[in-house]
Design a protein around this motif. Structure first.
Motif, PDB file in Angstrom:
ATOM      1  N   LEU A  51       0.838  -1.200   0.000  1.00  0.00           N
ATOM      2  CA  LEU A  51       0.000   0.000   0.000  1.00  0.00           C
ATOM      3  C   LEU A  51       0.873   1.251   0.000  1.00  0.00           C
ATOM      4  O   LEU A  51       0.601   2.199  -0.723  1.00  0.00           O
ATOM      5  N   ALA A  52       1.946   1.250   0.786  1.00  0.00           N
ATOM      6  CA  ALA A  52       2.858   2.400   0.812  1.00  0.00           C
ATOM      7  C   ALA A  52       3.495   2.615  -0.555  1.00  0.00           C
ATOM      8  O   ALA A  52       3.598   3.753  -1.030  1.00  0.00           O
ATOM      9  N   THR A  53       3.876   1.522  -1.226  1.00  0.00           N
ATOM     10  CA  THR A  53       4.460   1.629  -2.570  1.00  0.00           C
ATOM     11  C   THR A  53       3.447   2.197  -3.544  1.00  0.00           C
ATOM     12  O   THR A  53       3.763   3.063  -4.363  1.00  0.00           O
ATOM     13  N   LYS A  54       2.209   1.717  -3.455  1.00  0.00           N
ATOM     14  CA  LYS A  54       1.143   2.219  -4.340  1.00  0.00           C
ATOM     15  C   LYS A  54       0.948   3.717  -4.140  1.00  0.00           C
ATOM     16  O   LYS A  54       0.856   4.468  -5.115  1.00  0.00           O
ATOM     17  N   MET A  55       0.896   4.163  -2.900  1.00  0.00           N
ATOM     18  CA  MET A  55       0.683   5.586  -2.626  1.00  0.00           C
ATOM     19  C   MET A  55       1.857   6.431  -3.125  1.00  0.00           C
ATOM     20  O   MET A  55       1.665   7.520  -3.635  1.00  0.00           O
ATOM     21  N   GLN A  56       3.078   5.918  -2.987  1.00  0.00           N
ATOM     22  CA  GLN A  56       4.250   6.654  -3.490  1.00  0.00           C
ATOM     23  C   GLN A  56       4.181   6.793  -5.009  1.00  0.00           C
ATOM     24  O   GLN A  56       4.467   7.851  -5.558  1.00  0.00           O
ATOM     25  N   LYS A  57       3.794   5.720  -5.692  1.00  0.00           N
ATOM     26  CA  LYS A  57       3.681   5.774  -7.142  1.00  0.00           C
ATOM     27  C   LYS A  57       2.562   6.725  -7.561  1.00  0.00           C
ATOM     28  O   LYS A  57       2.700   7.461  -8.545  1.00  0.00           O
ATOM     29  N   MET A  58       1.468   6.719  -6.824  1.00  0.00           N
ATOM     30  CA  MET A  58       0.340   7.602  -7.153  1.00  0.00           C
ATOM     31  C   MET A  58       0.704   9.067  -6.927  1.00  0.00           C
ATOM     32  O   MET A  58       0.124   9.945  -7.565  1.00  0.00           O
ATOM     33  N   THR A  59       1.636   9.330  -6.035  1.00  0.00           N
ATOM     34  CA  THR A  59       2.076  10.700  -5.826  1.00  0.00           C
ATOM     35  C   THR A  59       2.748  11.229  -7.086  1.00  0.00           C
ATOM     36  O   THR A  59       2.551  12.375  -7.474  1.00  0.00           O
ATOM     37  N   ALA A  60       3.488  10.369  -7.740  1.00  0.00           N
ATOM     38  CA  ALA A  60       4.167  10.766  -8.996  1.00  0.00           C
ATOM     39  C   ALA A  60       3.173  10.890 -10.127  1.00  0.00           C
ATOM     40  O   ALA A  60       3.215  11.845 -10.905  1.00  0.00           O
TER      41      ALA A  60
END
Length: 67
Positions: A51-60
């Motif tokens: 989930l943390a990885t998904k949110m980081q990617k969505m920030t970009a």
């Protein structure tokens, strides 16, 4: 009687108008972030790192997590 009905209609229009202003007081970006958080919150306990990885990617980019 018609004056009373028109007064009720005016009050309802005012109430509905103020209700929509309250919703509009929240910026759309805040609403979107809240919706994403609420949707993904159950996954946080099961797969916190993913989930943390998904949110980081969505920030970009909002579509980066699809790849």
């Amino acid at each position: 009687m018609p004056k009373r009905i028109s007064a009720i209609v005016v009050v309802l229009i005012l109430i509905l108008g103020f209700a929509s202003l309250v919703e509009a007081g929240t910026p759309r970006s805040t609403w979107v972030e809240n919706e994403i958080y609420q949707y993904n919150h159950p996954f946080a306990s099961q797969l916190p790192q993913e989930l943390a990885t998904k949110m980081q990617k969505m920030t970009a980019s909002p579509f980066a997590f699809c790849n």
